[in-house]
Structure formats: structure tokens, C-alpha cells
Scaffold this active site. Structure first.
Site, PDB file in Angstrom:
ATOM      1  N   ASP A  52       0.835  -1.194   0.000  1.00 38.43           N
ATOM      2  CA  ASP A  52       0.000   0.000   0.000  1.00 38.43           C
ATOM      3  C   ASP A  52       0.876   1.253   0.000  1.00 38.43           C
ATOM      4  O   ASP A  52       2.108   1.158   0.061  1.00 38.43           O
ATOM      5  CB  ASP A  52      -0.914  -0.044   1.240  1.00 38.43           C
ATOM      6  CG  ASP A  52      -2.320   0.412   0.913  1.00 38.43           C
ATOM      7  OD1 ASP A  52      -2.453   1.369   0.140  1.00 38.43           O
ATOM      8  OD2 ASP A  52      -3.273  -0.186   1.437  1.00 38.43           O
TER       9      ASP A  52
ATOM     10  N   ALA B 258      -0.135   9.139  -8.949  1.00 36.03           N
ATOM     11  CA  ALA B 258       1.260   9.242  -9.411  1.00 36.03           C
ATOM     12  C   ALA B 258       1.438   8.706 -10.831  1.00 36.03           C
ATOM     13  O   ALA B 258       2.529   8.272 -11.196  1.00 36.03           O
ATOM     14  CB  ALA B 258       2.210   8.514  -8.444  1.00 36.03           C
TER      15      ALA B 258
ATOM     16  N   GLY C 207      -4.057   4.304  -8.121  1.00 34.60           N
ATOM     17  CA  GLY C 207      -4.096   5.011  -9.400  1.00 34.60           C
ATOM     18  C   GLY C 207      -3.404   6.361  -9.384  1.00 34.60           C
ATOM     19  O   GLY C 207      -3.385   7.066 -10.390  1.00 34.60           O
TER      20      GLY C 207
ATOM     21  N   ASP D 295     -10.242   3.031  -3.479  1.00 36.72           N
ATOM     22  CA  ASP D 295     -10.899   1.788  -3.034  1.00 36.72           C
ATOM     23  C   ASP D 295     -12.307   1.615  -3.596  1.00 36.72           C
ATOM     24  O   ASP D 295     -13.105   2.556  -3.599  1.00 36.72           O
ATOM     25  CB  ASP D 295     -11.009   1.772  -1.504  1.00 36.72           C
ATOM     26  CG  ASP D 295      -9.647   1.681  -0.844  1.00 36.72           C
ATOM     27  OD1 ASP D 295      -8.637   1.841  -1.543  1.00 36.72           O
ATOM     28  OD2 ASP D 295      -9.608   1.459   0.374  1.00 36.72           O
TER      29      ASP D 295
HETATM   30  C1  GAL Z   1      -6.248   0.932   1.369  1.00 35.07           C
HETATM   31  C2  GAL Z   1      -6.300  -0.112   0.277  1.00 35.07           C
HETATM   32  C3  GAL Z   1      -7.324  -1.157   0.660  1.00 35.07           C
HETATM   33  C4  GAL Z   1      -6.937  -1.758   1.981  1.00 35.07           C
HETATM   34  C5  GAL Z   1      -6.777  -0.673   3.034  1.00 35.07           C
HETATM   35  C6  GAL Z   1      -6.243  -1.209   4.325  1.00 35.07           C
HETATM   36  O1  GAL Z   1      -5.291   1.895   1.064  1.00 35.07           O
HETATM   37  O2  GAL Z   1      -6.619   0.486  -0.933  1.00 35.07           O
HETATM   38  O3  GAL Z   1      -7.422  -2.138  -0.354  1.00 35.07           O
HETATM   39  O4  GAL Z   1      -5.741  -2.479   1.833  1.00 35.07           O
HETATM   40  O5  GAL Z   1      -5.902   0.331   2.601  1.00 35.07           O
HETATM   41  O6  GAL Z   1      -6.153  -0.220   5.314  1.00 35.07           O
END
Ligand code: GAL
Length: 645
Positions: free
Chosen positions: A199, A268, A266, A286
Site C-alpha cells: 500500500d 502518481a 491510481g 478503493d
Molecule cells: C487501502 C487499500 C485497501 C486496503 C486498506 C487497508 O489503502 O486500498 O485495499 O488495503 O488500505 O487499510
């Protein structure tokens, strides 16, 4: 007139092309000229993702309220339901698994209150090995989650019930930053994981201005990512960090048996470079279990067909089949969501508590003929054959030359009578087209030319069709997107893509403020059967339903693999070009050698018929080189671009 220059004439013009064509802004000697053909397939091979990864992830089902029983229960359900045999293999742990980073050795500690099998003889020697072994014993693979920065998303955006890392500031730094080699060797060597999702919240949620940072809870990290502003985002720094992860993974797993999932939503401009860094990269923020949000995620990939292929997949985020607008009371929406993900070669990662899945939902996730389309080995992402705000037709070339999959998708709230034509499918008019309904798993009557398809609101129909290809002696490049690689996109200044649906709730979950703005860069990237700006390909009024649209100063590689004899295209400055004052020369290279080129073509010049002999050629490179520098983007068309036998 056929404006064909022969190979012999052009061989001696090679020097001319290289020196005259370098463009008005000379490139510093250390930087390679992006238009210079290399004759080498530029895409790198790493990891283990020849097909879109399939599996399950804890996040959409449980957020940080994950535990071992829930995870193993879903894994067991994947085995018992037969989903494993269909290809669902990866069982991925998401955010919430970590207790802390032990000090001073920096070893990551598992939260054993939720993963009891990780408990070791002493509290800091926790190990995921028993759980990973158990998953492997079930014939499955195991995935883990981290962040490219120092801290995690749950820490940056905590919910009321988030299970967060505990301890001092240093103990709560659970991300890879500063610990890359140590963590990846722990996860992939000692613990035996096969997959990692990395992430990016460490790069945007801990800047010095954030209240929790000001309060001393976290060490500050500069805002590399500015989510709604690509031009304020530190793109090069972000690429560098994800590149280090890729390289370290290659070191800890030299056999390449890993999957690397990039998750920076998505931002950068990752939609353009993710392919060189990860096996999959998120193209959007998300997903949520809401129709409008699903549209947003889908839109972020559906125009990116030239950026995906075996080993490297656009990721519109994990599935939400089973919840909210896609639950057992909304099977039309659930089927549509799944069919869309299947046809754009999205990773099929289930985000649902499978321990209680009703049969109707398992039937969707386990629809064998839909999954088979997603897992077709050619890896061609579906291409838009018809598009409007309400209805889309997406056609995916399958590995059998005469077979395609197609989704006819009603995005709206009204019933629609769609017409699917032989032209949408690039099949010859007047010839029989066999049709199979992939949800019903039965053959439908053969048709010629066109067929009417009635769609309820939000319904999609997914078909497999077999017919006689329009191009009898070859394949249009737009029918082989997986074999194209965008080596240079010609984009001069990054611009957010305005075509992506913008539902409410993209900010703070309310309609305060003025609403979401286009945010994901990529506008202007090359397209199959469209200009980069979503116009039809058109040269002096001639419309090309097949072809590649691009900006000038672009270079596309095509993997010909010695299978073709001839390249042909009708080329020119597109009628929609914003710049009309410059000229463009179109060049075709084979394994690094100039094979053919057009004259310098301006806005009023007739389409130029470009042909090149490509017998034995492995890599064809298509360069559209602008002569002079206009003030606006120059749009070019490679109309009917095809490799022929
Ligand atoms: C977001 C990510 C999600 C999940 C979440 C966990 O940034 O896009 O899929 O992993 O963090 O906190």
C-alpha cells in the site's frame, strides 16, 4: 496512390531518421531518447502472474477485524466449493495483522490475539509459518500486506474499531520503508509467503501538517502523494520506492515465484508505469459495495487496454460480490460486476466471508465459463467496441483467433435494446456467428450481421462468439492489446482522465464542498480503436473502426514473434488533432531497423498507406515523430494497423 517506400530505399535513410527526427527539444545525452527503437521487448519479466491472479483477501470482508478462524474458514470454503479448482489460489491477509515492529532488532511481530498459530516460544518471535504451511497444505498460496512508507493505512485513516499497531513511535512503524530487505526476507523466506500487496498510505497520510504527526504520534513523512493532484505528486520518488520493492523481491525469490501488487490507488500516473514495476497495480481508489463506486473503479481500467498483458495487470481493486449493491438480493448487479472484472482481465480477488456464502453467490464467483474468459492465456484485455454513458460493449480477443468474449453492459437505470453487430466483433458481414451465453452456459441461435439484445437496468450479457475474422490474412493490432507495449506515450504534461465516473463520497463521505474532480492521470495515453481523447479514428473523413490512436512523439512496441510477414496501416494526423500546424512522420522498425516510413504528414494530407515487410521480425516498433513542435497535443491515427501473414 499507394505511398509505399521500399525497405531498400529506407535502409539508407536510417541515419536521416535518427538525426533529423530527434525533435526540437534535444534530449540530454544521459537520457535515452524515448523515440529511439531498441529492438528489445522493453517489458520486464518478474514474478508469477502469467494470468490475472485469483484468490481471496480479508479487507473487503472484514477490514481490520480479521482473524485466523475467518481467514482459514474462507480458505476452506474455497477448497470445499470447488473454487480452488477454478483457479482461486491466493489467500491474502490485508491490514491489521501486525502487532508492532520489535526494537531494537526491527523484527515484525504478528498480532497473536487474532492469529494464534503465530505464537512462538517467546512473544517477539512470532511466525506466520504455521498458517502459511496450513494454506499450502490446502493446495493454496498465501499473501501478506505491507506499506511502502513507514506507516500503514489503518494508522493514517483509522476507523472506530481499527486494530492498530501498538507501542512507541518506532514500534508502530510497520511499513517497509527502512526495513525492506529485513521484512521481505522474513515474509518470503522465513514465513514462506507467495504474494505481497504494498500500500502507499505511508506516502500521503503522515505529512508534517497531519494532526497525529503534529501530536508526535508518528514520524513525519513528506507528502509524496497528493491524491487529487498528480502534478504535485512526487512521481519519480514513488516509482523509485516501488522499484526497490520489486528488486528486493527478485532477490529474495530469485526463481520469480512471487506476485507483487502495487496499491497506490491510481495516483502518481501509476496507470502508465505500473506495468514495469508490479504484477498488478491499482488504477483507482478503493472500491465500495455501491453501484456508482463500482463504475468508477471499472472506468479506471476500461480505457487502459494497452497497459495490460501476461505478467502485468490493471487492477480496478478487489471484488465486492456478496455485499451491498452486489449481495444475494442484487444478483443482476453482482453478475455485472463479476463479468466486467472478467472481461478486462482484472485480478479476481474475492472480498467476501465465504463461510456463509449462499449458493447463488458461489455460482457467480464460480461461473466456469466467465472465469475462463478472464484466464484466457492470450491475456488480451477487453476493448471498448461501443461506448456511451449508458451502454458499453466490450470485446476481448481470445487465444483462438476466431473466438471473442463480449460483455454488453447497461450502466444505467433504464432498460435498453442493444444491437450487437459483426463489426463490433470484427467479424465479416454476412457470415455466420456462433453465440454462447456464458451465464446460462448454453448456445444461442447463430446470427449474421447483427443481433438485438434486451437488457434490464444494470444488466449485462456475457457471450462467447465464434466467427470469421474481418481481416482474413492477419490480425489488427487492436485485437492483440496484450502484445503491445507503450514505450513512449507522447504525453507532455500529465492530465487527469475526465472519462472516469465520479460518484459522491470520494472525499469525506458527504456532499460538503464542490464534489469530486477528475484525479487519475492517464488522459492522452494511446488507445485501441479510439483516439487518446475518445474520438473515433478519422483521417480526412475516413473513419477507421480498427486501429491505434496515439499522440505524436509516441513509440509503441508490438510483439510479432516472427509470426507475420507484413505490417500495414493507413496513417496520418487525426481529424480531431488539437494541433494542426505541425507534421508527423510515421516510422516502422523491425528488431531495431527502420523498415518503412511515411512522408511528413500534416493536417490536410491524405491518409498515407504504410507497409513494411516483417518476416522473421520479433519486435515491431511504431514511432510517430512530430516535425516541429506545436503548441497543442497532436493526435495521430494508425488506421487499420495490422500484422498480416
Ligand atoms: C487501502 C487499500 C485497501 C486496503 C486498506 C487497508 O489503502 O486500498 O485495499 O488495503 O488500505 O487499510
Amino acid at each position: 496512390m499507394r505511398n509505399v517506400l521500399s525497405h531498400g530505399v529506407l535502409a539508407c535513410l536510417g541515419w536521416f531518421t535518427v538525426f533529423i527526427g530527434a525533435g526540437p527539444s534535444p534530449v540530454a545525452s544521459a537520457t535515452p531518447d524515448p523515440l529511439q527503437p531498441t529492438g528489445q521487448w522493453a517489458e520486464q519479466h518478474f514474478g508469477n502472474a502469467a494470468l490475472p491472479p485469483m484468490g481471496w483477501n480479508s479487507w473487503n470482508a472484514f477490514h481490520t477485524q480479521i482473524d485466523e478462524a475467518k481467514l482459514v474458514g474462507s480458505a476452506q470454503a474455497i477448497v470445499d466449493s470447488g473454487l480452488r479448482e477454478l483457479g482461486y489460489r491466493y489467500i491474502n491477509i490485508d491490514d491489521g495483522w501486525w502487532q508492532q515492529r520489535h526494537q531494537p532488532d526491527g523484527r515484525m511481530v504478528v498480532r497473536t490475539s487474532i492469529f494464534p498459530s503465530a505464537r512462538g516460544a517467546n512473544p517477539e518471535q512470532t511466525s506466520f509459518r504455521p498458517l502459511v504451511d496450513r494454506l499450502h497444505g490446502l493446495g493454496l498460496k498465501a499473501g501478506i500486506y505491507s506499506d511502502v512508507g513507514r506507516n500503514a493505512c489503518s494508522q493514517g485513516y483509522p476507523g472506530p474499531d481499527s486494530l492498530l499497531p501498538t507501542g512507541t513511535v518506532a514500534e508502530r512503524e510497520v511499513g517497509l520503508y527502512g526495513h525492506l530487505a529485513q521484512d521481505l526476507s522474513l515474509y518470503f523466506q522465513e514465513w514462506g509467503f507467495d504474494y505481497i500487496k504494498v500500500d502507499g498510505c505511508g506516502l500521503n497520510a503522515f505529512s508534517p501538517d497531519k494532526p497525529a504527526v503534529k501530536a508526535g504520534q508518528f514520524r513525519a513523512f513528506p507528502a509524496y502523494v497528493v491524491s487529487d493532484s498528480v502534478n504535485q505528486t512526487r512521481v519519480a520518488d514513488i516509482r523509485k520506492l516501488y522499484g526497490e520493492v520489486r528488486d528486493e523481491l527478485t532477490r529474495v525469490r530469485p526463481a520469480g515465484d512471487f506476485v507483487f501488487s502495487i496499491c497506490n490507488w491510481g495516483t502518481a500516473n501509476v496507470r502508465a508505469w505500473g506495468r514495469d514495476y508490479g504484477n498488478l497495480w491499482r488504477t483507482s481508489d478503493d472500491i465500495e459495495p455501491r453501484w456508482a463506486r463500482m463504475l468508477y473503479n471499472f472506468d479506471s481500467v476500461v480505457t487502459r487496454e494497452l497497459y495490460s498483458g501476461p505478467g502485468h495487470w490493471n487492477d480496478p481493486d478487489m471484488l465486492y460480490v456478496g455485499q451491498g449493491d452486489f449481495d444475494a438480493n442484487h444478483l443482476t448487479e453482482a453478475r455485472t460486476h463479476f463479468a466486467l472484472w472478467a472481461i478486462v482481465d482484472a485480478p479476481l480477488i474475492i472480498g467476501y466471508d465465504l463461510r456463509q456464502a449462499p449458493k447463488a453467490l458461489l455460482d457467480i464467483l464460480g461461473a466456469p465459463e466467465i472465469v475462463a474468459v478472464n484466464q484466457d492465456r492470450a491475456g488480451n484485455q477487453g476493448v471498448l467496441a461501443y461506448t456511451s454513458d449508458d451502454l458499453q460493449i466490450i470485446v476481448k480477443q481470445l487465444s483462438a483467433r476466431d473466438e471473442k468474449a463480449v460483455v454488453i453492459f447497461n450502466r444505467g437505470t433504464e432498460a435498453v435494446n442493444a444491437t450487437l453487430t459483426a463489426a463490433h466483433l470484427k467479424f465479416q458481414p454476412g457470415t455466420p456467428i456462433q453465440v454462447r451465453d456464458l451465464w446460462q452456459r448454453r448456445d444461442l441461435p447463430v446470427f449474421t450481421d447483427e443481433v438485438a439484445i434486451a437488457l434490464a437496468p444494470r444488466e449485462s450479457v456475457m457471450l462467447r462468439v465464434k466467427g470469421r475474422p474481418q481481416l482474413a490474412d492477419g490480425t489488427y493490432l487492436s485485437e492483440m492489446p496484450a502484445r503491445l507495449y507503450v514505450a513512449a506515450d507522447g504525453i507532455r504534461a500529465l492530465q487527469p482522465d475526465p472519462q472516469i465516473h465520479r460518484p459522491v463520497d470520494m472525499g469525506d463521505g458527504t456532499t460538503r464542498g464542490s464534489g469530486p474532480r477528475p484525479a487519475l492521470a492517464g488522459w492522452g495515453g494511446p488507445r485501441a480503436d479510439s483516439t487518446p481523447y475518445n474520438n473515433e479514428l478519422r483521417l480526412r473523413g475516413n473513419v477507421y473502426s480498427s486501429g491505434i490512436g496515439a499522440l505524436a512523439n509516441s513509440r509503441l512496441q508490438v510483439k510479432a514473434d516472427g509470426q507475420f510477414n507484413r505490417f500495414s496501416a493507413q496513417v496520418g494526423m487525426d481529424d480531431s488533432s488539437l494541433e494542426r500546424g505541425t507534421k508527423v512522420r510515421f516510422e516502422v522498425y523491425g528488431d531495431g531497423h527502420l523498415l518503412a516510413q511515411s512522408l511528413a504528414l500534416g493536417a490536410d494530407d491524405a491518409p498515407f498507406s504504410l507497409e513494411a515487410r516483417v518476416t522473421g521480425v520479433k519486435i515491431v516498433e511504431l514511432v510517430a515523430r512530430e516535425i516541429g513542435r506545436g503548441s497543442a497535443p497532436t493526435v495521430v491515427a494508425w488506421g487499420e494497423a495490422a500484422l498480416r501473414h
